[in-house]
Write a protein that holds these residues in place. Structure first.
Motif, PDB file in Angstrom:
ATOM      1  N   SER A  25       0.826  -1.205   0.000  1.00 15.88           N
ATOM      2  CA  SER A  25       0.000   0.000   0.000  1.00 15.88           C
ATOM      3  C   SER A  25       0.857   1.250   0.000  1.00 15.88           C
ATOM      4  N   HIS A  26       0.391   2.286  -0.700  1.00 14.46           N
ATOM      5  CA  HIS A  26       1.063   3.579  -0.714  1.00 14.46           C
ATOM      6  C   HIS A  26       0.287   4.614   0.087  1.00 14.46           C
ATOM      7  N   THR A  37      -4.032   8.257  -5.052  1.00 15.71           N
ATOM      8  CA  THR A  37      -4.686   7.395  -4.068  1.00 15.71           C
ATOM      9  C   THR A  37      -6.178   7.353  -4.373  1.00 15.71           C
ATOM     10  N   GLY A  38      -6.907   6.528  -3.669  1.00 18.78           N
ATOM     11  CA  GLY A  38      -8.355   6.523  -3.787  1.00 18.78           C
ATOM     12  C   GLY A  38      -8.893   5.442  -4.706  1.00 18.78           C
ATOM     13  N   THR A  65      -2.238   2.537  -9.493  1.00 18.64           N
ATOM     14  CA  THR A  65      -1.604   1.222  -9.361  1.00 18.64           C
ATOM     15  C   THR A  65      -2.622   0.087  -9.221  1.00 18.64           C
ATOM     16  N   HIS A  66      -3.917   0.409  -9.247  1.00 17.75           N
ATOM     17  CA  HIS A  66      -4.935  -0.643  -9.202  1.00 17.75           C
ATOM     18  C   HIS A  66      -4.957  -1.398 -10.531  1.00 17.75           C
ATOM     19  N   ILE A  67      -4.966  -2.721 -10.450  1.00 17.40           N
ATOM     20  CA  ILE A  67      -5.101  -3.534 -11.663  1.00 17.40           C
ATOM     21  C   ILE A  67      -6.350  -4.403 -11.600  1.00 17.40           C
ATOM     22  N   GLU A 111     -12.402  11.951  -4.091  1.00 13.63           N
ATOM     23  CA  GLU A 111     -11.366  12.472  -4.974  1.00 13.63           C
ATOM     24  C   GLU A 111     -11.658  12.282  -6.463  1.00 13.63           C
ATOM     25  N   VAL A 112     -12.698  11.553  -6.817  1.00  7.69           N
ATOM     26  CA  VAL A 112     -12.994  11.265  -8.224  1.00  7.69           C
ATOM     27  C   VAL A 112     -13.438  12.529  -8.952  1.00  7.69           C
TER      28      VAL A 112
END
Length: 325
Positions: free
Chosen positions: A2-3, A148-149, A154-156, A189-190
């Motif tokens: 996690s970042h 983030t969010g 980095t989500h795959i 944040e979207v």
């Protein structure tokens, strides 16, 4: 893995960490997968837990190792988790904001079962791809990644409630508790332009199932032989009726709500007018029916015997009245 770096308030159940801690129950030996710098682990240690960590980033892992019982640096996409720890050595394993970053989350979950002690559990936190903000963004043709969010670049993998529960079942696990943190579609944040939304869309989206659920949290365990998984009731950290938009969106939402109220009142007025017109039409159809019946009676009487002048005059008036209709 996690970042994310956040302050953790274990009493706030409308945060993923607050829910994860609550779902751990009385677990004593804990493995935090994707422990980052060990923030969650330190808090659990203060609560009496023995915590080990697993982390992809060696710099973050070195910081975590100063506090946790042990920290292993590794990549879940290249080697199984069970190869780094003894079988049956943990009461609980945490995957908080991790599974969406790896290639084979089903395989990782199935493999991690080997590390659970009898009666152990796995606790998962994962973003909800059906959150209202993403529904609105897609309506506007937007899919802009962030640091983030929900749209962390980095989500795959992306999960809805159904696909999340299916992933758990495919790994041979049973979901025993299902939680959720909530946030308004215009409070995250979207990237959504509220001023470019058609009237009524925002209010409609906010009422859709899971549209206010920002993240899901689950407690799962290995399925017993022959056990058929069932879906537990979703319990949210904050009642959606009290979820509010972010400060920058409040003015727009207030104006939108007022506009919707005006439109609602206009529609109610039209419906009332239509109901009145329908009732009047029914009344006139009744009058017409009675008049036609009276004409038929008069014509029948005129055919049977010479019609007196009063009968002829009455029939004529009725025919003229019907023609005017």
């Amino acid at each position: 893995m996690s970042h994310y770096a956040v302050e953790i308030d274990p009493t706030n159940l409308n945060t993923s960490h607050g829910q994860v801690i609550d779902l751990l129950g009385d677990a004593h030996r804990v493995l935090d997968v994707g422990c980052w710098a060990g923030d969650l682990g330190r808090l659990l240690i203060e609560r009496g837990c023995r915590v080990s960590g697993f982390e992809l980033d060696p710099t973050a892992a070195a910081i975590a190792a100063e506090h946790l019982e042990s920290v292993v640096v590794g990549d879940l996409d290249s080697a199984p988790l069970s190869g780094h720890f003894e079988a049956g050595s943990f009461d609980a394993i945490i995957f908080a904001d991790v599974l969406e970053h790896i290639m084979d989350p089903v395989g990782v979950l199935a493999d991690s079962v080997r590390l659970l002690a009898p009666g152990g559990r796995i606790v998962i936190s994962i973003p909800n791809v059906t959150h209202g903000s993403l529904r609105l963004a897609l309506l506007q043709g937007r899919w802009r990644t962030t640091d983030t969010g929900l749209l962390d670049r980095t989500h795959i993998r992306f999960f809805s409630r159904d696909s999340l529960l299916q992933m758990v079942a495919d790994a041979g696990l049973v979901t025993t508790e299902l939680r959720g943190t909530t946030a308004d579609p215009l409070g995250v944040e979207v990237d959504v332009d509220p001023g470019d939304l058609p009237p009524g869309v925002l209010a409609w989206v906010r009422t859709r199932p899971d549209a206010l659920v920002y993240q899901f949290q689950l407690a799962v365990r290995p399925a017993r032989e022959g056990e058929v998984p069932t879906e537990p009731e979703l319990v949210v950290g904050k009642d959606p009726r009290w979820v509010r938009p972010g400060p920058s969106a409040e003015g727009f939402m207030t104006a939108a709500w007022r506009a919707e109220l005006v439109e609602r009142d206009r529609v109610i007025g039209l419906e009332s007018t239509a109901e009145t017109a329908t009732a009047e039409a029914r009344r006139l159809r009744g009058v017409e029916k009675r008049l036609r019946s009276r004409v038929a009676e008069l014509e029948q009487a005129a055919q049977q015997e010479p019609a007196p002048s009063t009968v002829r005059r009455t029939a004529g008036r009725v025919r003229r009245r019907l023609r005017r209709r």
